[in-house]
Motif scaffolding. Sequence first.
Motif, short mmCIF file in Angstrom:
data_model
loop_
_atom_site.label_atom_id
_atom_site.label_comp_id
_atom_site.label_asym_id
_atom_site.label_seq_id
_atom_site.Cartn_x
_atom_site.Cartn_y
_atom_site.Cartn_z
N ALA A 124 8.17 34.86 38.23
CA ALA A 124 9.02 35.56 37.26
C ALA A 124 10.50 35.54 37.65
O ALA A 124 11.24 36.47 37.36
CB ALA A 124 8.54 36.99 37.06
N ILE A 125 10.92 34.46 38.34
CA ILE A 125 12.33 34.41 38.76
C ILE A 125 13.26 34.30 37.55
O ILE A 125 14.41 34.74 37.60
CB ILE A 125 12.53 33.20 39.71
N SER A 126 12.76 33.73 36.45
CA SER A 126 13.61 33.60 35.26
C SER A 126 13.99 34.97 34.69
O SER A 126 15.04 35.13 34.07
CB SER A 126 12.91 32.76 34.20
N VAL A 127 13.13 35.96 34.91
CA VAL A 127 13.44 37.32 34.44
C VAL A 127 14.66 37.87 35.20
O VAL A 127 15.57 38.46 34.61
CB VAL A 127 12.22 38.25 34.64
N PHE A 128 14.69 37.65 36.51
CA PHE A 128 15.83 38.12 37.31
C PHE A 128 17.11 37.37 36.91
O PHE A 128 18.18 37.96 36.82
CB PHE A 128 15.54 37.91 38.80
N ARG A 129 16.99 36.06 36.70
CA ARG A 129 18.17 35.28 36.29
C ARG A 129 18.73 35.81 34.98
O ARG A 129 19.93 35.97 34.81
CB ARG A 129 17.79 33.80 36.13
N THR A 130 17.85 36.09 34.03
CA THR A 130 18.30 36.62 32.73
C THR A 130 18.94 37.99 32.90
O THR A 130 19.99 38.28 32.30
CB THR A 130 17.11 36.71 31.77
N ALA A 131 18.30 38.84 33.69
CA ALA A 131 18.82 40.21 33.88
C ALA A 131 20.22 40.19 34.48
O ALA A 131 21.11 40.94 34.06
CB ALA A 131 17.86 41.00 34.76
N TYR A 132 20.43 39.32 35.47
CA TYR A 132 21.75 39.27 36.11
C TYR A 132 22.81 38.70 35.17
O TYR A 132 24.00 38.99 35.33
CB TYR A 132 21.68 38.41 37.38
N PHE A 133 22.36 37.87 34.20
CA PHE A 133 23.34 37.23 33.31
C PHE A 133 23.62 38.07 32.05
O PHE A 133 24.59 37.79 31.34
CB PHE A 133 22.84 35.84 32.90
N VAL A 134 22.80 39.07 31.79
CA VAL A 134 22.95 39.87 30.56
C VAL A 134 24.35 40.46 30.40
O VAL A 134 24.92 40.42 29.29
CB VAL A 134 21.87 40.97 30.53
N PRO A 135 24.98 41.04 31.44
CA PRO A 135 26.33 41.61 31.23
C PRO A 135 27.33 40.61 30.68
O PRO A 135 28.27 41.00 29.98
CB PRO A 135 26.74 42.06 32.64
N VAL A 136 27.15 39.32 30.96
CA VAL A 136 28.11 38.31 30.49
C VAL A 136 28.08 38.19 28.97
O VAL A 136 29.12 38.02 28.33
CB VAL A 136 27.81 36.94 31.13
N VAL A 137 26.90 38.31 28.37
CA VAL A 137 26.78 38.11 26.93
C VAL A 137 27.01 39.39 26.13
O VAL A 137 27.07 39.35 24.91
CB VAL A 137 25.40 37.51 26.57
N ILE A 138 27.12 40.52 26.82
CA ILE A 138 27.40 41.78 26.11
C ILE A 138 28.88 41.83 25.75
O ILE A 138 29.74 41.39 26.51
CB ILE A 138 27.02 42.98 27.01
N SER A 139 29.17 42.38 24.59
CA SER A 139 30.56 42.53 24.16
C SER A 139 31.36 43.31 25.20
O SER A 139 30.88 44.33 25.73
CB SER A 139 30.60 43.26 22.82
N LEU A 140 32.56 42.83 25.50
CA LEU A 140 33.39 43.49 26.51
C LEU A 140 33.72 44.92 26.10
O LEU A 140 33.75 45.83 26.94
CB LEU A 140 34.69 42.68 26.71
#
Length: 316
Positions: A124-140
């Motif tokens: 489930a490493i892809s879950v961690f990768r997605t979680a760490y990248f989520v702040p980037v796609v959230i509106s500033l």
Amino acid sequence: MPDPRSQLSGRRSTRPAAGRPPRRGHLRRVDAAYGYAFIAPAVLGFLVFVALPIAGVFLFSFQDYNSLSGRSTYVGMENYERLLTSDVFGTVLRNTAVFSAFVIPANLVIGLLMAVLVNQRIRAISVFRTAYFVPVVISLVAWSLVWDVMLQDSGGINGWLAMIGIEGPNWLADPDWAMTSIIFVQVLKGVGVSMVLFLAALQEVPGELLEAARIDGAGPWQSFRSVVVPLITPTIMMVAILATINSLKAFAQVFLLTEGGPGLSTNILGYFIYEQAFKAFQVGFASTAAVFLFLIVLVLTLLQWWSRKRWVFNES
């Protein structure tokens, strides 16, 4: 043999005669026309949205232009002298230096550590990768507003600290903690991009080199330091340049969280330019500060680019 259809219509044929290849000069002109047509939108966009605004900023920096009254007067170097002798601008430069001095290394170090962690072959490493990248796609804006609530005196951070017996400060209203809070929010928002870039670089490191290092007796840390890090130095340089530019042009977090306060404790260059242009209506003076910001970014980027031959792999 001439084209019979051309003879019937009375027009001269533009098609090459059968069996005769088209002339090289003609093909070259056709290729050049296609090339110019393809790059024309990008060049036009650059001229309209980048080159002209930059030229306008330089032009306004020599004028005393008040956008409220609409009056503009040529003042030469007066805005530059005023800026260099301003105590407020000195404080703003110092705040910007502190902000960048923490944000740039944090993006490099934390981004690389996160990339190493998510580069492991675990379930489930892809879950961690997605979680760490989520702040980037959230509106500033949304991201900043959430942290505005979390960092209040009665917000979530102090609530968690109270559960372990620690009384937290009012993070955004305390001059000693406001800059730290802004840096924290900025790093957390952008470090996902650094992680993805480092992850791509780590996955390009040849496995046979690591295997050879292991056979030669190198441990994990020694292999990472002596094999992996030198091979990913092009990515380290790119992340450093991006982090430098992003830290120097930061604005939204300061605008939404502290508006440069308390006092001047979080007033950095991006917010100072906005404040002078849209609150004080001194567009000429704000343009002078923008010229300073442009020159600082340009010099730092050129220094990083020039120094690449000394430490970046395969650039010497």
